[in-house]
Design an enzyme around this catalytic site. Structure first.
Site, PDB file in Angstrom:
ATOM      1  N   ASP A   1     -14.121  12.875  -9.083  1.00  0.00           N
ATOM      2  CA  ASP A   1     -13.085  12.887 -10.110  1.00  0.00           C
ATOM      3  C   ASP A   1     -12.896  11.425 -10.551  1.00  0.00           C
ATOM      4  O   ASP A   1     -13.307  10.502  -9.845  1.00  0.00           O
ATOM      5  CB  ASP A   1     -11.798  13.449  -9.498  1.00  0.00           C
ATOM      6  CG  ASP A   1     -10.617  13.332 -10.424  1.00  0.00           C
ATOM      7  OD1 ASP A   1     -10.743  13.688 -11.604  1.00  0.00           O
ATOM      8  OD2 ASP A   1      -9.550  12.850  -9.960  1.00  0.00           O
TER       9      ASP A   1
ATOM     10  N   ASP B   1      -9.710   9.834 -12.529  1.00  0.00           N
ATOM     11  CA  ASP B   1      -8.346   9.305 -12.380  1.00  0.00           C
ATOM     12  C   ASP B   1      -7.840   9.548 -10.952  1.00  0.00           C
ATOM     13  O   ASP B   1      -7.734  10.690 -10.521  1.00  0.00           O
ATOM     14  CB  ASP B   1      -7.400   9.994 -13.374  1.00  0.00           C
ATOM     15  CG  ASP B   1      -7.752   9.671 -14.821  1.00  0.00           C
ATOM     16  OD1 ASP B   1      -7.837   8.488 -15.160  1.00  0.00           O
ATOM     17  OD2 ASP B   1      -7.956  10.617 -15.621  1.00  0.00           O
TER      18      ASP B   1
ATOM     19  N   GLY C   1      -5.101  16.086 -12.878  1.00  0.00           N
ATOM     20  CA  GLY C   1      -6.266  16.954 -13.078  1.00  0.00           C
ATOM     21  C   GLY C   1      -6.106  17.928 -14.240  1.00  0.00           C
ATOM     22  O   GLY C   1      -7.032  18.649 -14.574  1.00  0.00           O
ATOM     23  N   VAL C   2      -4.923  17.945 -14.845  1.00  0.00           N
ATOM     24  CA  VAL C   2      -4.656  18.885 -15.942  1.00  0.00           C
ATOM     25  C   VAL C   2      -4.941  18.198 -17.286  1.00  0.00           C
ATOM     26  O   VAL C   2      -4.564  17.046 -17.488  1.00  0.00           O
ATOM     27  CB  VAL C   2      -3.192  19.378 -15.866  1.00  0.00           C
ATOM     28  CG1 VAL C   2      -2.856  20.285 -17.029  1.00  0.00           C
ATOM     29  CG2 VAL C   2      -2.951  20.088 -14.543  1.00  0.00           C
TER      30      VAL C   2
ATOM     31  N   ARG D   1      -5.061  17.145 -21.370  1.00  0.00           N
ATOM     32  CA  ARG D   1      -4.011  16.516 -22.184  1.00  0.00           C
ATOM     33  C   ARG D   1      -3.060  17.529 -22.819  1.00  0.00           C
ATOM     34  O   ARG D   1      -1.839  17.413 -22.714  1.00  0.00           O
ATOM     35  CB  ARG D   1      -4.662  15.652 -23.267  1.00  0.00           C
ATOM     36  CG  ARG D   1      -3.709  14.648 -23.881  1.00  0.00           C
ATOM     37  CD  ARG D   1      -4.422  13.840 -24.959  1.00  0.00           C
ATOM     38  NE  ARG D   1      -5.627  13.196 -24.451  1.00  0.00           N
ATOM     39  CZ  ARG D   1      -6.597  12.703 -25.224  1.00  0.00           C
ATOM     40  NH1 ARG D   1      -6.491  12.780 -26.533  1.00  0.00           N
ATOM     41  NH2 ARG D   1      -7.659  12.131 -24.689  1.00  0.00           N
TER      42      ARG D   1
ATOM     43  N   SER E   1     -10.511  14.230 -18.122  1.00  0.00           N
ATOM     44  CA  SER E   1     -10.161  13.252 -19.156  1.00  0.00           C
ATOM     45  C   SER E   1     -11.178  13.162 -20.294  1.00  0.00           C
ATOM     46  O   SER E   1     -12.382  13.100 -20.065  1.00  0.00           O
ATOM     47  CB  SER E   1     -10.013  11.868 -18.514  1.00  0.00           C
ATOM     48  OG  SER E   1      -9.819  10.900 -19.525  1.00  0.00           O
ATOM     49  N   LYS E   2     -10.634  13.112 -21.506  1.00  0.00           N
ATOM     50  CA  LYS E   2     -11.477  12.894 -22.685  1.00  0.00           C
ATOM     51  C   LYS E   2     -11.802  11.403 -22.834  1.00  0.00           C
ATOM     52  O   LYS E   2     -12.625  11.029 -23.657  1.00  0.00           O
ATOM     53  CB  LYS E   2     -10.750  13.385 -23.947  1.00  0.00           C
ATOM     54  CG  LYS E   2     -10.626  14.904 -24.043  1.00  0.00           C
ATOM     55  CD  LYS E   2     -10.063  15.294 -25.407  1.00  0.00           C
ATOM     56  CE  LYS E   2     -10.348  16.721 -25.783  1.00  0.00           C
ATOM     57  NZ  LYS E   2      -9.457  17.703 -25.139  1.00  0.00           N
ATOM     58  N   ASN E   3     -11.118  10.578 -22.048  1.00  0.00           N
ATOM     59  CA  ASN E   3     -11.364   9.127 -22.098  1.00  0.00           C
ATOM     60  C   ASN E   3     -12.331   8.672 -21.008  1.00  0.00           C
ATOM     61  O   ASN E   3     -12.528   7.463 -20.823  1.00  0.00           O
ATOM     62  CB  ASN E   3     -10.039   8.368 -21.901  1.00  0.00           C
ATOM     63  CG  ASN E   3      -9.048   8.653 -23.010  1.00  0.00           C
ATOM     64  OD1 ASN E   3      -9.341   8.419 -24.182  1.00  0.00           O
ATOM     65  ND2 ASN E   3      -7.877   9.175 -22.663  1.00  0.00           N
TER      66      ASN E   3
ATOM     67  N   ASP F   1      -8.452  13.698  -6.002  1.00  0.00           N
ATOM     68  CA  ASP F   1      -7.121  13.266  -5.553  1.00  0.00           C
ATOM     69  C   ASP F   1      -6.039  14.284  -5.891  1.00  0.00           C
ATOM     70  O   ASP F   1      -4.891  14.106  -5.477  1.00  0.00           O
ATOM     71  CB  ASP F   1      -6.736  11.920  -6.181  1.00  0.00           C
ATOM     72  CG  ASP F   1      -6.422  12.069  -7.660  1.00  0.00           C
ATOM     73  OD1 ASP F   1      -7.223  12.726  -8.369  1.00  0.00           O
ATOM     74  OD2 ASP F   1      -5.378  11.562  -8.104  1.00  0.00           O
TER      75      ASP F   1
HETATM   76  C1  BG6 Z   1      -6.987  13.821 -15.635  1.00  0.00           C
HETATM   77  C2  BG6 Z   1      -5.666  13.227 -15.239  1.00  0.00           C
HETATM   78  O1  BG6 Z   1      -8.031  13.148 -14.982  1.00  0.00           O
HETATM   79  O2  BG6 Z   1      -7.193  13.726 -17.036  1.00  0.00           O
HETATM   80  C3  BG6 Z   1      -4.544  13.844 -16.049  1.00  0.00           C
HETATM   81  O3  BG6 Z   1      -5.448  13.462 -13.852  1.00  0.00           O
HETATM   82  C4  BG6 Z   1      -4.848  13.703 -17.536  1.00  0.00           C
HETATM   83  O4  BG6 Z   1      -3.330  13.191 -15.739  1.00  0.00           O
HETATM   84  C5  BG6 Z   1      -6.196  14.357 -17.840  1.00  0.00           C
HETATM   85  O5  BG6 Z   1      -3.836  14.349 -18.303  1.00  0.00           O
HETATM   86  C6  BG6 Z   1      -6.590  14.259 -19.314  1.00  0.00           C
HETATM   87  O6  BG6 Z   1      -6.798  12.925 -19.622  1.00  0.00           O
HETATM   88  P1  BG6 Z   1      -6.988  12.308 -21.082  1.00  0.00           P
HETATM   89  O7  BG6 Z   1      -7.450  10.911 -20.778  1.00  0.00           O
HETATM   90  O8  BG6 Z   1      -8.037  13.141 -21.767  1.00  0.00           O
HETATM   91  O9  BG6 Z   1      -5.690  12.385 -21.772  1.00  0.00           O
HETATM   92 MG    MG Z   2      -7.596  12.796 -10.413  1.00  0.00          MG
END
Ligand code: BG6
Ligand code: MG
Length: 219
Positions: free
Chosen positions: A9, A11, A46-47, A49, A116-118, A168
């Site tokens: 994972d 984040d 893990g949820v 956006r 995450s999309k980032n 995590d």
């Molecule tokens: C997960 C995080 O990895 O990514 C979440 O634990 C977050 O908190 C999710 O909302 C989506 O991330 P992002 O960067 O696409 O907004």
């Molecule tokens: Mg995480």
């Protein structure tokens, strides 16, 4: 179990970005008159956006149409990106770089499994993008953890189901478990009691430690 791949994972496992997600959601929530606590935030690890935004709005039974949801999610992300602007190599969590190096030296494939999309720009910022044999993130998935989709896609991309997942988030551990993979929780033993094994962090954790964990104990 014979291990062929590890999926990490992002984040909270590779980088300590959870605090910035929290800060950005809390800012947005307070602008909407919603009290958003660290306890709430724990449930959002893990949820994705949009699902996270819907969870926050539901705390005060606030309804928004699709367009408004999009605008709010995007404003949270703009703020989040500002907060992580200076993220770099020194923000990689302890033990991560050494473990990945050790795994690769032992022919273990390395995957990313993140909501995450980032994720991809963050891995570039951290300077470890090239270490990954497969990256599955929020730009590929349609389901949030605890759905196993992200890890099943990762396993497919890596060409093996002999996978160990590092997570995590309780929901992330649940996703790994329901994909049928060995789950290692990173963090608090009580919070992550659904994991096959829990470590406080990855500092000092090696391929050999992993192999020992996966060996059945002799009677
Ligand atoms: C997960 C995080 O990895 O990514 C979440 O634990 C977050 O908190 C999710 O909302 C989506 O991330 P992002 O960067 O696409 O907004
Ligand atoms: Mg995480």
């Amino acid at each position: 179990m014979r291990i062929e791949a590890c999926i990490f994972d992002l984040d909270g496992v590779i980088v300590d970005s959870a605090i910035f997600h929290f800060e950005a959601w809390q800012y947005l929530a307070s602008n909407l008159g919603i009290e958003f606590t660290e306890k709430h935030n724990e449930q959002l690890k893990g949820v994705g956006r949009l699902d996270s935004l819907k969870f926050i709005l539901e705390l005060e039974n606030i309804e928004k149409d699709e367009q408004e949801l999009k605008i709010l999610a995007s404003s949270k992300n703009t703020h989040y990106l500002q907060l992580i602007e200076s993220l770099g190599e020194s923000d990689i969590l302890p033990g991560v770089v050494d473990l990945i190096k050790d795994l690769k030296a032992n022919n273990i494939k390395i995957g990313l499994g993140s909501a995450s999309k980032n994720a991809q720009p963050i891995l570039h910022k951290l300077g470890i993008f090239d270490q990954f044999d497969a990256i599955i993130d929020g730009t590929h998935t349609t389901e949030s953890k605890p759905h196993p989709q992200v890890f099943l896609m990762g396993s497919k991309a890596l060409g093996t189901s002999n996978v160990v997942v590092f997570e995590d988030a309780r929901k992330g551990v649940a996703a790994a478990n329901s994909a049928g993979f060995f789950s290692i929780g990173i963090g608090n033993q009580i919070e992550l009691d659904n994991a096959d094994f829990v470590l406080p962090n990855l500092a000092g954790f090696t391929f050999k430690n992993l192999i020992n964990l996966l060996q059945p104990v002799d009677e």
